[in-house]
Design an enzyme around this catalytic site. Structure first.
Site, mmCIF file in Angstrom:
data_model
loop_
_atom_site.group_PDB
_atom_site.id
_atom_site.type_symbol
_atom_site.label_atom_id
_atom_site.label_comp_id
_atom_site.label_asym_id
_atom_site.label_seq_id
_atom_site.Cartn_x
_atom_site.Cartn_y
_atom_site.Cartn_z
ATOM 1 C CD GLU A 114 47.418 -34.532 46.378
ATOM 2 O OE1 GLU A 114 47.644 -35.062 47.484
ATOM 3 O OE2 GLU A 114 46.984 -33.373 46.247
ATOM 4 C CD GLU A 122 23.776 -39.138 43.543
ATOM 5 O OE1 GLU A 122 22.812 -39.367 44.302
ATOM 6 O OE2 GLU A 122 24.735 -38.416 43.859
#
Length: 274
Positions: free
Chosen positions: A79, A110
Site C-alpha cells: 500500500e 516457514e
C-alpha cells in the site's frame, strides 16, 4: 524461552457458548493488545529511528516473515507506493513461500531455511539496508536463519515477536517484543498476535513515511492518483491548501502535476519534486 503464545486459552467449552458471549470475550481479549504494544513503544521507537536513517541514506527496508505475520506485512508494504508515492522497492517483503503464493498460504515453508537464505542473497543486501523479522513465536526457522545471515552480512536487523527471550529477538539488533498472552483459541496466533502485528505495521510504516517527508500537516500529499475516489480526495486537499475555489481548476492543476505536493510546489513557483 517461555512460549506464552502456545499456553492454553483462558476460556474453555467454547462450543457451548452463545454467539453474543463469544464475540464479547474475543473483543475483551482484543482490547488488551494496545496495552501490550504500549509497553514496547521505546523498542518500536528505536526500530523506527533506525529505519528512517537507513531509508534517508538510500537503503531499503525489508519485512521477513512466514504465516499470518508475513502475509500481513505484505499488505502493509504493497500500500505504501500508492499512499505515500514512494518508489517500489523501498519497502519490501521476503515471504516464506513467496509473495506470488500469498493466497495459497504455504505454511510448511516457514521451516525452509534454505529458501530463506536464497531469498536474502537474491536481494543483494548491503549495510545500507534493514531487515525486520516477523514471528509470533519468536522461533520460526525461516526468520531466525534469515536474521542470522543478515548479521553475518553486516545488515542491521529488527524483529517483532510475541514471546519473551526468544531466539529471534536475541538475533536482532533492534528487537520489539509485544507480549499479548495466550490466544482465545489456544495457539491461534492469527488472533491477538496478528492484531498486534497489524497495529505495529501501521505504526512503523506511517511514522517512517512522516519522518521521510511524505506527509504534510496531516495529509497524504504524495498519494498517487490511481482512481476516482483518491483523485477526488486529492483535488479537495489541493483546494484547501492552495485556496483555489473552483473544483475543475484544481483538478486540472492536480492532473497536470501528478500529486498535491507537486501541484503546490508548482503553484509556489519552485521546481517540481521527484
Amino acid at each position: 524461552m517461555t512460549r506464552i503464545t502456545e499456553q492454553p486459552s483462558r476460556y474453555d467449552h467454547l462450543e457451548t457458548r452463545p454467539v453474543e458471549e463469544l464475540v464479547t470475550l474475543i473483543n475483551q481479549e482484543d482490547a488488551t493488545v494496545a496495552a501490550a504494544i504500549q509497553k514496547a513503544l521505546p523498542q518500536v521507537s528505536r526500530l523506527i529511528t533506525a529505519i528512517v536513517e537507513k531509508l534517508k541514506n538510500g537503503g531499503r527496508m525489508y519485512y521477513m516473515g512466514a504465516g499470518s505475520g508475513g502475509r500481513l506485512s505484505v499488505l502493509d508494504a504493497i500500500e505504501l507506493p500508492t499512499t505515500y508515492g514512494i518508489p517500489k522497492g523501498v519497502v519490501n517483503v521476503i515471504l516464506a513461500g513467496g509473495v506470488e503464493h500469498l493466497a495459497e498460504a504455504p505454511e510448511e515453508k516457514e521451516d525452509d531455511v534454505n529458501e530463506a537464505l536464497d531469498k536474502l542473497h537474491r536481494e543483494q543486501l548491503t549495510a545500507q539496508d534493514i531487515v525486520i523479522g516477523i514471528s509470533a513465536s519468536g522461533s520460526t526457522p525461516f526468520v531466525l536463519e534469515g536474521l542470522k545471515e543478515c548479521r553475518r552480512l553486516g545488515v542491521t536487523t529488527g524483529c517483532i515477536v510475541s514471546n519473551p527471550d526468544s531466539p529471534i529477538a536475541a538475533s536482532a539488533d533492534l528487537p520489539v517484543e509485544v507480549i499479548t498472552g495466550p490466544e482465545f483459541i489456544t495457539g491461534s496466533t492469527r488472533m491477538k498476535c496478528g492484531t498486534a502485528q497489524k497495529m505495529l505495521f501501521d505504526m512503523i510504516s506511517t511514522t517512517v513515511m512522516i519522518q521521510l517527508g511524505r506527509v504534510e500537516g496531516n495529509s497524504m500529499v504524495n498519494v498517487k492518483l490511481i482512481n476516482d475516489k483518491i483523485t477526488d480526495r486529492a483535488v479537495k486537499m489541493l483546494m484547501q491548501k492552495s485556496g483555489i475555489a473552483v473544483y475543475e481548476k484544481a483538478k486540472a492543476i492536480l492532473l497536470e502535476h501528478g500529486s498535491v505536493k507537486n501541484a503546490m510546489t508548482a503553484l509556489n513557483g519552485t521546481h517540481k519534486t521527484q
